[in-house]
Design an enzyme around this catalytic site. Structure first.
Site, PDB file in Angstrom:
ATOM      1  N   LYS A 206       0.859  -1.192   0.000  1.00 27.89           N
ATOM      2  CA  LYS A 206       0.000   0.000   0.000  1.00 27.89           C
ATOM      3  C   LYS A 206       0.892   1.238   0.000  1.00 27.89           C
ATOM      4  CE  LYS A 206      -4.336   1.526   2.037  1.00 27.89           C
ATOM      5  NZ  LYS A 206      -5.516   1.132   2.796  1.00 27.89           N
TER       6      LYS A 206
ATOM      7  N   GLU B 249     -20.106  -3.817   9.930  1.00 31.13           N
ATOM      8  CA  GLU B 249     -20.989  -2.965  10.725  1.00 31.13           C
ATOM      9  C   GLU B 249     -22.131  -3.747  11.379  1.00 31.13           C
ATOM     10  OE1 GLU B 249     -19.839  -2.211   7.706  1.00 31.13           O
ATOM     11  OE2 GLU B 249     -18.699  -0.368   7.999  1.00 31.13           O
TER      12      GLU B 249
ATOM     13  N   ARG C 273     -25.805  -0.273   6.965  1.00 30.76           N
ATOM     14  CA  ARG C 273     -25.565  -1.715   6.864  1.00 30.76           C
ATOM     15  C   ARG C 273     -26.138  -2.500   8.054  1.00 30.76           C
ATOM     16  NH1 ARG C 273     -20.787  -3.479   3.690  1.00 30.76           N
ATOM     17  NH2 ARG C 273     -21.444  -2.721   1.665  1.00 30.76           N
TER      18      ARG C 273
HETATM   19  C1  LIG Z   1     -19.192  -0.616   4.617  1.00 28.16           C
HETATM   20  C2  LIG Z   1     -17.949   0.245   4.680  1.00 28.16           C
HETATM   21  N1  LIG Z   1     -17.331   0.441   5.869  1.00 28.16           N
HETATM   22  C3  LIG Z   1     -16.230   1.202   5.942  1.00 28.16           C
HETATM   23  C4  LIG Z   1     -15.713   1.778   4.822  1.00 28.16           C
HETATM   24  C5  LIG Z   1     -14.500   2.703   4.908  1.00 28.16           C
HETATM   25  N2  LIG Z   1     -13.367   2.153   4.157  1.00 28.16           N
HETATM   26  C6  LIG Z   1     -13.043   2.568   2.915  1.00 28.16           C
HETATM   27  S1  LIG Z   1     -11.726   1.782   2.289  1.00 28.16           S
HETATM   28  C7  LIG Z   1     -11.499   0.912   3.711  1.00 28.16           C
HETATM   29  C8  LIG Z   1     -10.357  -0.045   3.826  1.00 28.16           C
HETATM   30  C9  LIG Z   1     -10.335  -0.991   2.694  1.00 28.16           C
HETATM   31  O1  LIG Z   1      -9.212  -1.805   2.802  1.00 28.16           O
HETATM   32  P1  LIG Z   1      -8.858  -2.770   1.608  1.00 28.16           P
HETATM   33  O2  LIG Z   1     -10.087  -3.378   1.056  1.00 28.16           O
HETATM   34  O3  LIG Z   1      -7.807  -3.690   2.071  1.00 28.16           O
HETATM   35  O4  LIG Z   1      -8.293  -1.796   0.493  1.00 28.16           O
HETATM   36  P2  LIG Z   1      -6.929  -0.956   0.526  1.00 28.16           P
HETATM   37  O5  LIG Z   1      -7.333   0.454   0.744  1.00 28.16           O
HETATM   38  O6  LIG Z   1      -6.063  -1.486   1.623  1.00 28.16           O
HETATM   39  O7  LIG Z   1      -6.333  -1.165  -0.819  1.00 28.16           O
HETATM   40  C10 LIG Z   1     -12.484   1.221   4.650  1.00 28.16           C
HETATM   41  C11 LIG Z   1     -12.579   0.672   6.001  1.00 28.16           C
HETATM   42  C12 LIG Z   1     -16.397   1.555   3.604  1.00 28.16           C
HETATM   43  N3  LIG Z   1     -15.987   2.104   2.464  1.00 28.16           N
HETATM   44  N4  LIG Z   1     -17.489   0.784   3.567  1.00 28.16           N
END
Ligand SMILES: Cc1ncc(C[n+]2csc(CCOP(=O)(O)OP(=O)(O)O)c2C)c(N)n1
Length: 647
Positions: free
Chosen positions: A280, A365, A393
């Site tokens: 990342k 959630e 959610r």
């Molecule tokens: C239902 C929901 N909860 C929380 C989020 C906030 N959120 C956006 S990206 C993320 C992390 C995603 O991590 P990953 O899938 O590993 O992708 P990366 O950014 O590490 O590439 C979170 C918690 C969201 N978008 N949707």
């Protein structure tokens, strides 16, 4: 001319030689760093997905083949390479490109998102639709390890594994969610990646069998053999057991390897999961070193990576985080729960000071809410801290697990109202409406940081029963935090002026805007009374009865959908009691609000002070009573563009 400048569609990427693609990757990276340093946005996730995007564009035929990006915050390279290069600098800005996938923006965006863990279900839907329509193309879901912690992703896998449709899921594993990823699935995936011996053996065998003519047959035999031994070498084999052909992990930054692997597997039958390991923030040292800050970042200096330091009043999120420390100190039963959003919800200090009373459950959630209910059922006082939009959610958990059992859970909803540049997937525009019908539930909406703090203290000092839904905006607090929290009368509103004939009932963030509007109107000769309607449920019957007796014009103002919101509840109350005066609810209309700064969007909806003053003056102005205040106000705000930009 750079390679990037020559690329207007995936067909142009395909024209490049494989050896040239790493230069293209560098150019994509530099462009994204440059743009995001000016606009703010998601950075680290995009930098990690550059090679994957190029490889997908190279190996597949877009837009015939369809990619579904999970969350889709990592979609910037895809936007750059699908004809949106010239507009990338407008990303997340009012009227510009969206920060996420958007079907109406490009034929290369097959499925919109913003919330996590939807890609596998959506891609399965596309795959089944393809087969029903007798079409022939590939469907690929790209999902991060963070998004894999969401139950929805597993519901999709469960279904896909049994339907056996041709579907490729790429698990983009960088071991980070926004914070470090958590939970047993995350550990499991890290375990697979760490199992070097097995992975080396596997890729060697894969490589070797690829050289034979009858490689498909040989690989099938090897696969069977591998299945029988890998249970001994790799713990679990969860994905295989769920009906996916699991491959990997491979280096997600090795372009030739990625392209070769995608070409090798793209004609495989049935559900396939390719696990890739990425870094990342790849290629930009500040982001690699401070992954969480660069997940979603404001403007920054691209040379140093530093952001301008914030000055002035704290954000509601900070006040919430500080108050949670006070509550935890006061009462040992207090615990805090987040669904992968500790930094965004202000809970990092709590997690550091009270690690045993802090729970990051992953992007889950619904689980977080049910888990909170379980804790509350046995004497713990959970503070469930979730962005308003993500709380959608967990609606069933609010009704089924918390409220029916009258359990004392405090749901702290940050980003209530317009979330700003993240746009319609992230606006917390519905919480007052969806929480409203739930019995055993109080909706508290503080007008400022002090009131937020007082309300939080009240919940623990008074051992409040039932569910409390507390919502506050994405904003700085309007005034400084006092030394001690004041006591508040639970369930009661407050008059901020003396009562009068024209009354404005303002909720939460709208109190500050309404206060300014009332002042402006007064200066122009129109006397308006103002109430801080800090509880949307219950309504304050005492004040409403007073209004019924003496007011002739009533306005409600809320940063929430007008459908089923505060205004509607007040209208019902007044109507049932034969109110005959004027009533005007102000709020978010029954339309999705686009992205832009919160200020721009509020101005567009006439929910800023100038807009509110204008709406009140318009309602009040009539030929008989005209004293010219409307035209005076209109003159003042003629530099603000209004109209029907919200679509
Ligand atoms: C239902 C929901 N909860 C929380 C989020 C906030 N959120 C956006 S990206 C993320 C992390 C995603 O991590 P990953 O899938 O590993 O992708 P990366 O950014 O590490 O590439 C979170 C918690 C969201 N978008 N949707």
């Amino acid at each position: 001319m750079s390679y990037l400048e020559k690329i207007n569609s995936p067909a142009d990427t395909k024209k490049l030689a494989i050896e040239d693609l790493s230069r293209l990757a560098d150019e994509v990276r530099q462009e994204i760093i440059s743009v995001v340093s000016e606009t703010g946005g998601h950075l680290a996730s995009n930098l990690g997905a550059v090679e994957l995007t190029i490889a997908l564009h190279y190996a597949f035929d877009l837009p015939t083949d369809k990619i579904v990006w999970d969350v889709s915050h990592q979609i910037y390279p895809h936007k750059l390479l699908t004809g949106r290069r010239d507009k990338l600098s407008t990303i997340r800005q009012y009227g510009g490109l969206a920060g996420y996938a958007k079907r109406t923006e490009s034929e290369y965006d097959h499925f919109g998102a913003g919330h996590a863990s939807t890609s596998i279900s959506a891609a399965l839907g596309l795959a089944v639709a393809r087969d029903l329509n007798k079409e022939d193309h590939k469907v690929i879901a790209v999902i991060g390890d963070g998004a894999m912690t969401g139950g929805l992703a597993f519901e999709g896998m469960n279904n896909a594994g049994s339907l056996k449709k041709d579907l490729l899921v790429i698990l983009n594993d960088n071991t980070w969610s926004i914070s470090k990823n958590v939970g047993s699935i995350s550990k499991y995936m890290t375990g697979i990646m760490a199992d070097e011996k097995f992975n080396k053996l596997r890729s060697e065998v894969w490589e070797m069998t690829g050289r034979f003519k009858r490689r498909d047959k040989i690989r099938e035999t090897v696969r069977r053999l591998e299945n029988s031994i890998k249970g001994l070498l790799v713990p679990g084999m969860l994905f295989d057991k769920m009906g996916f052909r699991y491959l990997g992990p491979i280096d997600g930054h090795d372009l030739p390897l990625l392209i070769k692997t995608l070409n090798d597997i793209k004609n495989m039958i049935g559900p396939v999961m390719l696990h890739i390991a990425t870094t990342k923030g790849k290629g930009y040292a500040p982001a690699e070193h401070d992954v969480t800050r660069f997940h979603g970042v404001g403007k920054f200096d691209k040379v140093t990576g530093k952001s301008a330091s914030e000055t002035g009043l704290p954000a509601y999120t900070d006040v919430f985080g500080d108050t949670m420390l006070e509550l935890a100190e006061k009462d040992k039963r207090v615990v805090a729960i987040t669904a992968a959003m500790a930094p965004g919800t202000g809970l990092v200090p709590f997690s550091e000071k009270y690690p045993d009373r802090f729970f990051d459950v992953g992007i889950a959630e619904a689980h977080a809410a049910c888990y909170a209910a379980g804790l509350a059922a046995d004497g713990i006082r959970p503070y469930l801290t979730v962005y308003s939009t993500f709380m959608q959610r967990a609606y069933d958990q609010v009704i089924h697990d918390m409220a029916i059992q009258n359990l004392p859970v405090v749901i702290c909803m940050d980003r209530g109202g317009l979330a700003g540049n993240d746009g319609p997937t992230h606006h917390g525009a519905y919480d007052l409406s969806y929480m409203g019908p739930v019995p055993n539930l109080t909706i508290a909406v503080p007008k400022d940081g002090n009131e937020l703090r007082s309300m939080l203290h009240h919940t623990i000092d008074n051992d409040i029963s039932g569910v409390v839904a507390l919502r506050y905006p994405r904003d700085k607090v309007p005034e400084a935090i006092t030394e001690k929290p004041a006591k508040i009368e639970w369930g009661k509103w407050e008059w901020l002026t003396k009562p009068g004939e024209t009354v404005v009932l303002a909720v939460g963030s709208m109190v500050t805007e309404a206060t300014k509007a009332v002042k402006q109107l007064k200066e122009n000769g129109l006397e308006v009374s103002l109430v801080n309607a800090r509880f949307v449920k219950p309504l304050d019957n005492e004040i409403l009865d007073q209004i019924l007796k003496s007011a002739t014009t009533v306005f409600t103002i809320e940063e929430n959908s007008l459908r089923g919101g505060f205004g509607q509840a007040v209208a019902d109350y007044l109507l049932e009691r034969n109110y005959t005066g004027k009533f005007t609810p102000l709020g978010i209309p029954d339309k999705f609000v686009p992205h832009g700064t919160r200020e721009e969007l509020l101005a567009d909806l006439e929910l800023d002070s100038a807009g509110i003053a204008h709406r009140i003056a318009t309602e009040k102005e009539s030929p008989a009573t005209s004293n010219g205040f409307l035209s005076r106000l209109s003159l003042r705000k003629n530099n603000v563009t209004r109209g029907n930009k919200v679509s």
